[in-house]
Design an enzyme around this catalytic site. Structure first.
Site, PDB file in Angstrom:
ATOM      1  N   TYR A 146      -4.190  12.642   4.303  1.00  0.00           N
ATOM      2  CA  TYR A 146      -3.617  11.678   5.253  1.00  0.00           C
ATOM      3  C   TYR A 146      -2.089  11.783   5.251  1.00  0.00           C
ATOM      4  O   TYR A 146      -1.455  11.888   6.300  1.00  0.00           O
ATOM      5  CB  TYR A 146      -4.056  10.273   4.855  1.00  0.00           C
ATOM      6  CG  TYR A 146      -3.544   9.179   5.757  1.00  0.00           C
ATOM      7  CD1 TYR A 146      -4.319   8.698   6.804  1.00  0.00           C
ATOM      8  CD2 TYR A 146      -2.282   8.615   5.565  1.00  0.00           C
ATOM      9  CE1 TYR A 146      -3.851   7.687   7.634  1.00  0.00           C
ATOM     10  CE2 TYR A 146      -1.811   7.612   6.382  1.00  0.00           C
ATOM     11  CZ  TYR A 146      -2.602   7.141   7.409  1.00  0.00           C
ATOM     12  OH  TYR A 146      -2.131   6.147   8.227  1.00  0.00           O
ATOM     13  N   GLU A 200       0.830  -1.210   0.000  1.00  0.00           N
ATOM     14  CA  GLU A 200       0.000   0.000   0.000  1.00  0.00           C
ATOM     15  C   GLU A 200       0.868   1.265   0.000  1.00  0.00           C
ATOM     16  O   GLU A 200       0.574   2.225  -0.713  1.00  0.00           O
ATOM     17  CB  GLU A 200      -0.957  -0.012   1.203  1.00  0.00           C
ATOM     18  CG  GLU A 200      -1.916   1.144   1.149  1.00  0.00           C
ATOM     19  CD  GLU A 200      -3.317   0.841   1.658  1.00  0.00           C
ATOM     20  OE1 GLU A 200      -3.648  -0.330   1.895  1.00  0.00           O
ATOM     21  OE2 GLU A 200      -4.071   1.815   1.807  1.00  0.00           O
ATOM     22  N   ASP A 242      -4.347  -1.500  10.168  1.00  0.00           N
ATOM     23  CA  ASP A 242      -5.401  -2.219   9.443  1.00  0.00           C
ATOM     24  C   ASP A 242      -4.928  -3.613   9.036  1.00  0.00           C
ATOM     25  O   ASP A 242      -5.621  -4.615   9.230  1.00  0.00           O
ATOM     26  CB  ASP A 242      -5.832  -1.435   8.196  1.00  0.00           C
ATOM     27  CG  ASP A 242      -6.217  -0.007   8.524  1.00  0.00           C
ATOM     28  OD1 ASP A 242      -6.451   0.274   9.718  1.00  0.00           O
ATOM     29  OD2 ASP A 242      -6.257   0.826   7.608  1.00  0.00           O
TER      30      ASP A 242
END
Ligand code: GLA
Length: 391
Positions: free
Chosen positions: A232, A171, A183
């Site tokens: 973010y 990611e 996560d």
């Protein structure tokens, strides 16, 4: 669900799948924007999943049909894409077939870590009931369900923490979203009925029993916002800047003394970001203490404080999230509520006395719809096993 998946697979590929995997979504009870600061988080895996049915092929092709998007995508495990494009260039999350980039990223990260194991191809169907873009980690679930498939088919034995790190790498470096480890790790390692305390400094995990007679309710505002990744990534940079100015490697290391003696070095904005992280870490530990004492009132208060800090200091909440949290806190049986995950839309979470859960859901739905003219999606969830803990 598995029958439905097998049926879709047979329609698409005219043969029967040989393997089925699933990965849950997650909700974070408390501790947001602390993971990439090496802090504490308290998420749990939830009974919403992404399922994957597959049949190995004799070549290196991965062919995936996504039932949710009604779309088909393929790639070669040995050349998931020109490596030169890696890092920051694939944040087309909303773009057509953006979902395949998560799968390619996972194949790339695993292949990179295990150059001697040649990942082979397969035909696959995926289907999920985790709301997307809602802060319930559907992307991490997608990464983990494929990570599980790739590693099992290649006979790679790997721990939950290590597979979570590879999925996070996919990611960060493939998709270009600079997320922390929460996560991926909770989706890999969670245990049924429990929340998972993760110390993001060393990735140790501790199962935390949820208080009995507590219900966990997800409150989806049904709002989604674009450009989440850039906001973010900006928050993350601000935290790194704060750590540097305070003379520590990460905000986790900030002590009361450092905070008192050096906070004047931070600009007002950076001070508020750092202050959130500093307080939020303490709130996670306080919540665990309260859970141990079955003190739902105290846990709820900590959730409310956390929400306020995410709203005012970290500035990642939205009008819709604030409205649903307020409606929750004024509804029957509620101990506390807060936004969950990255923010900027999506879901909040509430801690509710179980016997009032149905009335609570009805009241919050009505109040939120009255205030915003948006129909929310509010439902009970339970804590389930993570992908690497399924039998
Ligand atoms: C997203 C990221 C996580 C975490 C949360 C905020 O879900 O993927 O790593 O930083 O936001 O707590």
């Amino acid at each position: 669900m598995e029958k439905k998946l097998i049926h879709i697979f047979e329609q698409q590929f005219k043969t029967t799948p040989t393997h089925i995997f699933k990965a849950p979504g997650r909700v974070n009870l408390i501790g947001d924007h602390t993971d990439y600061n090496n802090g504490f988080v308290l998420p749990m895996a939830i009974n919403r999943y992404i399922w994957l049915a597959l049949k190995p092929r004799n070549d290196q092709e991965i062919n995936v049909y996504s039932k949710n998007f009604d779309a088909f995508a393929s790639f070669d495990t040995h050349k998931p894409e020109d490596a030169a494009c890696r890092g920051g260039s694939r944040t087309a999350r909303g773009g057509d077939n953006a979902w395949i980039e998560y799968i390619k990223g996972v194949a790339w990260a695993i292949q990179d870590a295990y150059p001697d194991k040649k990942l082979s191809g397969f035909d696959a169907v995926i289907y999920g009931n985790i709301a997307t873009g809602a802060s319930l980690s559907s992307s991490a679930a997608l990464e983990l369900v494929f990570a599980k498939a790739f590693t099992e088919l290649a006979n790679i034995k790997i721990s939950a923490a290590d597979i979570a790190k590879l999925a996070q790498k996919a990611e960060n470096e493939w998709v270009g979203m600079n997320c922390g480890i929460m996560d991926q790790l909770v989706i890999a390692a969670a245990k049924e009925d429990d929340a998972l305390l993760i110390d993001c400094q060393d990735l140790t995990t501790t199962n935390i029993t949820l208080p009995h007679d507590a219900a966990i309710v997800i409150m989806d505002t049904n709002t989604r916002r674009g450009l989440v990744d850039s906001a973010y990534n900006e928050r993350r940079q601000q935290c790194e800047e704060a750590a540097k100015l305070l003379g520590v490697d990460s905000l986790r290391e900030v002590t009361d003394e450092i905070w008192e003696s050096k906070q004047h070095l931070l600009s007002y904005e950076i001070l508020r970001r750092a202050s959130h992280v500093f307080q939020e870490n303490l709130l996670v530990l306080d919540t665990i203490e309260a859970f141990k004492n079955n003190d739902l009132h105290a846990s709820g208060e900590y959730m409310k404080r956390s929400h306020k800090s995410l709203q005012q200091n970290f500035e990642v909440s939205t009008k819709a999230l604030d409205t649903i949290v307020e409606a929750a806190c004024n509804s029957v049986g509620c101990f506390g509520a807060r936004m969950t995950g990255g923010g900027f839309g999506g879901c909040a979470v509430a801690l509710v006395k179980d016997m009032y859960a149905d009335d609570f859901i009805a009241q919050v739905s009505e109040q939120y719809e009255h205030d915003t003219e948006i129909k929310p999606n509010i439902y009970l969830v339970k804590a389930v096993h993570g992908t690497y803990n399924l039998h």
